[in-house]
Design a protein around this motif. Sequence first.
Motif, short mmCIF file in Angstrom:
data_model
loop_
_atom_site.label_atom_id
_atom_site.label_comp_id
_atom_site.label_asym_id
_atom_site.label_seq_id
_atom_site.Cartn_x
_atom_site.Cartn_y
_atom_site.Cartn_z
N VAL A 81 -7.66 14.34 3.66
CA VAL A 81 -7.70 14.82 2.15
C VAL A 81 -8.63 14.11 1.64
O VAL A 81 -8.92 13.09 1.58
CB VAL A 81 -6.38 14.95 1.02
N THR A 82 -10.07 14.86 0.88
CA THR A 82 -11.09 14.46 0.31
C THR A 82 -10.93 14.71 -1.24
O THR A 82 -10.39 15.31 -1.23
CB THR A 82 -12.98 15.44 0.41
N LEU A 119 -7.37 9.11 3.93
CA LEU A 119 -7.66 9.58 2.80
C LEU A 119 -8.89 9.12 2.17
O LEU A 119 -10.07 8.24 2.93
CB LEU A 119 -6.85 8.23 1.46
N LEU A 120 -9.93 10.05 2.03
CA LEU A 120 -11.24 10.32 1.51
C LEU A 120 -11.72 10.50 0.56
O LEU A 120 -11.15 11.69 -0.64
CB LEU A 120 -12.25 11.12 2.63
N ILE A 123 -4.67 6.32 6.58
CA ILE A 123 -6.36 5.57 7.44
C ILE A 123 -6.70 5.68 5.59
O ILE A 123 -7.54 7.03 5.50
CB ILE A 123 -6.86 6.68 8.39
N PRO A 124 -7.31 5.08 4.75
CA PRO A 124 -8.11 4.53 3.65
C PRO A 124 -9.99 4.90 4.02
O PRO A 124 -10.03 3.82 4.85
CB PRO A 124 -7.56 3.96 2.50
N GLU A 182 -3.57 4.33 -2.32
CA GLU A 182 -3.43 3.85 -0.87
C GLU A 182 -2.14 3.41 -1.26
O GLU A 182 -1.27 3.41 -0.20
CB GLU A 182 -4.03 3.12 -0.32
N LYS A 183 -2.50 2.24 -1.91
CA LYS A 183 -1.09 1.44 -2.89
C LYS A 183 0.55 2.01 -2.88
O LYS A 183 1.27 1.90 -2.60
CB LYS A 183 -1.48 -0.05 -3.43
N GLU A 184 -0.04 3.61 -3.89
CA GLU A 184 0.87 4.30 -3.89
C GLU A 184 1.20 4.92 -2.75
O GLU A 184 3.20 4.84 -2.74
CB GLU A 184 1.11 5.26 -5.21
#
Length: 640
Positions: free
Chosen positions: A299-300, A324-325, A354-355, A336-338
């Motif tokens: 997901v961009t 996650l981009l 994957i951030p 990312e934390k959520e």
Amino acid sequence: MIENITAVVTSFLEYIARLARWKKKLIVFLLDILLCVQSIWIAYSLRIGVWILWDIAVQKIVLACLLIMVPVFVLTGVYQAIFRYAGTGMMKILVRAFAAYSVLIALLFAVIGVDGVPRTIGVIQPVIFFILVGFMRVAARYLMIDILGRNRFAGEVKNVLIYGAGSAGQQLAASMRSEPAMRLCGYVDDDKRLNGQRLDGDKVFWSGDLPGLIEKKKVTDILLALPRINRKKRRDIVEQIREFKVHVQTLPKMQEIFSGSVSFSDIRELEIEDLLGREPVVPNELLFGRTIVGKTVLVTGAGGSIGGELCRQIAVSGARRLILLDLSEYSLYRIEKELQELAAARDGESLELIPILGSVVDAVRVREIFSRWTPDTVFHAAAYKHVPLVEANPVEGIRNNILGTQTLAAEAEAAAVKDFILISTDKAVRPTNVMGASKRAAEQVIQNFAAKESQTKFSMVRFGNVLGSSGSVVPLFRQQIEQGGPITLTDRNVTRYFMTIPEAAQLVIQAAGMAKGGEVFVLDMGKSVRILDLAETMVRLSGLTVRDEKNPEGDIEIVEVGLRAGEKLYEELIIGNDPQPTLHARIMKAHESFIALDALNGLIASLMDCRDPEAAVNMLQSLVPEFEHGRDNATMEKAS
């Protein structure tokens, strides 16, 4: 005289309230001992028919009862509860303690027997003792909360009606009693049979009498304790009371109240999303899972409004890996934390997150991502979407929205990604601003990729405004209301489509499940909303009034500031006039024309090296022939 007595009582209660916790426990303990002795006197005197304060039988009963009461009350936690907040929780503890106490007392006096003591004492005394202790707890709560709490409160007391006389309303009322700023005027319910009845001493009124009730009781706030009703019913209720100067708040939906019980802390502001959003349609699991379950998904723009919601729904829907981009470090950290918390609560296989910090314009970075993580599905939500900012920075807007899409699509095709979905906007239809034109150009990039023979299915999903997004007027209006106004409105005739973020993301994922390549999926946004009506509704929901010529003494003024550069009076969703239905009732499909590949590639190559804003906009007009820069709908209609 009465005022002096009240002052003395208040001073005494304040003295008690300031005592250390252990001292308060000791006072309660000593009071329970006195009540135990008192209950023995009453029970024994009732049994023998004569008032006896002290004899050998009373001594035996007192000794036995105290020896049983003390350990039972301590072990069952009677003295661990906060005494002044006596409620259902406290009563449950007392019932448990007295159940154990009663069994032991009955066993001792009624079954075994004690010389000189009537056996019925084993039944009578626990009942009287329970009544005395329960009464003392309730009385103490009333003194400490209703008397002391309200006397301490120096602010304005609000007159409150609870809409809903069900269990949620009753629990809310019980919780409200510890709020000195709130005075409960009663309940309102749609069931006329309840009219005039009382719940815990508070009267129930029929909702048909609500307008007169608001004036009579001088109601300032209405709390909607109807967590199970749908949005249509909620809209009807608000429509009934919107002309009155009352502040409307609500309980969240029942599935959002995790504990299953209701308290005053659950109350929240009634969001405009509660009124404009439609009832959700149960997703088609086959469509929902085709591009997600067991797959690696990229997901961009993962930290944005739509990108973030896509990630949330993907995280709980069976994806194996989620990439996650995002270009923003903070947005990426936050999402990312959520998602880590969501993934931890997920049943079944674990989700790998994957951030990645980076830009979709950076071809080298994008190629590294596809090479290392080999995603199966790409949701391309990254874009510059704020119309005035992109208008002021056309080169960066064009580069990010067009060249970023070109770069991402090319690398996805090279990596044999199975599904690529571009998130587009209604502003791409007959655009009047750089942002909309750049998104239409991005659509054409994807259409050209879809026209080639490729292992990747390229498609697009187009929709309008989402409620609560970073670019939505809703949070702006809310902030302006909190600041006392004015609300700034571009034009009184502006209309927009609105959809909740969760519904939009859910439909995007389902549209991806239907893609065969080249489709422009268009989400059914429902009816368009006049922004002026939206602003007025938000003011009234806040318990305020609109200040205008008819009401010069109102609270919040609505000011027109004029359309911004490139802004339309109304938005469209389809370029043509022949949308086709799909397997989903709220998703339409359109096949729209696009610029030839050779011309597209030539213009994109020129854009890559262009840093001149005027030249970039001219090239954009060549890419999107229908682009009428800086003209709104009304101007375009007059010209035609």
